[in-house]
Motif scaffolding. Structure first.
Motif, PDB file in Angstrom:
ATOM      1  N   ASP A  16       0.804  -1.215   0.000  1.00  0.00           N
ATOM      2  CA  ASP A  16       0.000   0.000   0.000  1.00  0.00           C
ATOM      3  C   ASP A  16       0.837   1.265   0.000  1.00  0.00           C
ATOM      4  O   ASP A  16       0.378   2.306  -0.444  1.00  0.00           O
ATOM      5  N   PRO A  18       4.162   2.423  -1.407  1.00  0.00           N
ATOM      6  CA  PRO A  18       5.347   2.179  -2.221  1.00  0.00           C
ATOM      7  C   PRO A  18       6.486   3.116  -1.841  1.00  0.00           C
ATOM      8  O   PRO A  18       6.286   4.170  -1.252  1.00  0.00           O
ATOM      9  N   HIS A 136       3.815   5.983 -13.218  1.00  0.00           N
ATOM     10  CA  HIS A 136       3.947   4.531 -13.379  1.00  0.00           C
ATOM     11  C   HIS A 136       4.596   3.907 -12.149  1.00  0.00           C
ATOM     12  O   HIS A 136       4.133   2.875 -11.636  1.00  0.00           O
ATOM     13  N   GLY A 139       2.199   4.239  -8.827  1.00  0.00           N
ATOM     14  CA  GLY A 139       0.844   3.708  -8.808  1.00  0.00           C
ATOM     15  C   GLY A 139      -0.251   4.731  -9.005  1.00  0.00           C
ATOM     16  O   GLY A 139      -1.313   4.655  -8.383  1.00  0.00           O
ATOM     17  N   GLY A 140      -0.012   5.740  -9.856  1.00  0.00           N
ATOM     18  CA  GLY A 140      -1.063   6.680 -10.207  1.00  0.00           C
ATOM     19  C   GLY A 140      -1.224   7.866  -9.284  1.00  0.00           C
ATOM     20  O   GLY A 140      -2.234   8.557  -9.357  1.00  0.00           O
ATOM     21  N   ARG A 141      -0.264   8.157  -8.437  1.00  0.00           N
ATOM     22  CA  ARG A 141      -0.366   9.299  -7.514  1.00  0.00           C
ATOM     23  C   ARG A 141       0.046  10.586  -8.242  1.00  0.00           C
ATOM     24  O   ARG A 141       1.143  11.107  -8.052  1.00  0.00           O
TER      25      ARG A 141
END
Length: 390
Positions: A16, A18, A136, A139-141
């Motif tokens: 959760d 990274p 990438h 995770g899309g943040r």
């Protein structure tokens, strides 16, 4: 059901949350490239005297990077549509290091411009791919990545610009570029180690770019980006000359003040980005106000306030415009980013050239006044453009 074990919870937490190492590496990389781009502004008088050109002409060292960048940003993904984006970022950083070495050793203005053109390729390519590579890896943040990359820009101004000015004054402007070459090479190694492989978008290439160019709202936003970047760079290459007009002894600390304002602007932009339309309109408007105050300032306190606001406002712009173009064109992010970078580079070219001409013809105040008008126009434009809700 029995509760999960501590080991299982630890593994879940790792998934959760990274590692932030990729953003740190990208932030450092952009810091070095942007510091390299702005280096001539830190050492402009000495550079011009040594190379044998006027200060207005020497300001074209900034424009040269932008000329190459304007060509590179939309074309590099078309020429290399399938190349891993981490590999490209590392190669572009290596090119930036070589470019700084060329400038450091330049015997004349022509060679210096060649080095700056190569740097423009590196900067535009890196800007085009850094955001997508960061998203990438994280995770899309998007907001975190945009703020992290923009923080690198702020770091370049709060540390790189004044340090370069000190090194240029104490050792020489060539040493400043040599140091930038070494540090850029270090960041290339850091990106290679920290970033995971980043495959190209399956649709990358000329088709994706063509579709993005059909998006009228995106093109209108790009026009506003041109205006705000033109406004900033009509004035920024000549910031040292403007500060020395009032107090030569305060120049280095005023450059630090610009950077401190920039750090605050990056943080503020990340907060205000939840209201993206407001952020996109506010940042250029505040920039215009700051430039107008700087143009008319006659005392150090007023000039300091203007420069802090200038740094704050302009460093909100990359966060605002990155998120704006990727919100408006969410299906073709890489092409939208390349269009944003192209808009910036075109504006840097036009702005620094126009600012240099105004400086040589009318004095240092006029680049700031013209820049202020362009920035306020950009703010009005963004205020009128609607963006899709998330």
């Amino acid at each position: 059901m029995a509760s999960s074990s501590p080991h299982a919870r630890t593994a879940l937490d790792t998934v959760d949350r990274p590692s932030w190492t990729p953003i740190v590496a990208l932030s450092a990389a952009m810091a070095m490239l942007v510091a390299s781009e702005f280096l001539p502004a830190s050492v402009l008088p000495a550079l011009a005297a040594d190379i044998g050109v006027s200060e207005g002409v020497a300001g074209l060292a900034v424009a040269a990077t932008a000329i190459a960048g304007a060509i590179t940003a939309p074309s590099i993904a078309v020429l290399l549509p399938r190349t891993d984006r981490r590999t490209m970022l590392v190669g572009l950083l290596a090119a930036g290091s070589v470019a700084n070495l060329v400038v450091a050793a330049a015997p004349n203005f022509a060679v210096l411009l060649a080095g700056r053109l190569l740097l423009g390729v590196a900067i535009a390519g890196a800007w085009s791919f850094a955001f997508g590579a960061g998203v990438h890896a994280m995770g899309g943040r998007e907001r975190a990545v945009s703020s992290g990359v923009a923080f690198g820009v702020s770091l370049a101004t709060v540390v790189g610009v004044p340090v370069a000015a000190i090194v240029g004054d104490q050792i020489g402007w060539r040493a400043a570029f040599g140091g930038a070459a070494a540090l850029t090479a270090v960041t290339a190694a850091g990106v290679a180690r920290a970033l995971p492989p980043v495959p190209a978008h399956p649709g990358a290439g000329i088709g994706m770019l063509r579709e993005a160019l059909r998006h009228r709202r995106l093109l209108a936003g790009a026009g506003c980006i041109v205006l705000v970047a033109f406004g900033n760079f009509a004035a920024y290459p000549y910031i040292r000359i403007a500060t020395e007009r009032i107090d030569p002894g305060a120049t280095t600390w005023l450059l630090v003040a610009w950077g401190v304002g920039g750090v605050a602007g990056t943080v503020l932009a990340g907060v205000v980005a939840v209201r993206l339309r407001l952020l996109a309109a506010l940042a250029p408007t505040l920039l215009g106000v700051s430039l107008l105050v700087a143009a008319t300032a006659s005392t150090v306190p007023v000039l300091t306030a203007a420069i802090v606001l200038w740094g704050l406002a302009f460093n909100m712009v990359p966060v605002a415009t990155q998120l704006w173009v990727t919100r408006v064109e969410s299906e073709r992010v890489e092409s939208a980013m390349s269009l944003q970078v192209t808009a910036f580079q075109v504006a840097i070219t036009a702005g620094s050239a126009a600012g240099g001409a105004l400086l040589d013809a009318y004095g240092v105040r006029w680049p700031f006044v013209v820049g202020a008008v362009a920035a306020v126009a950009a703010g009005l434009g963004f205020a009128l453009l609607r963006i899709p809700a998330r």
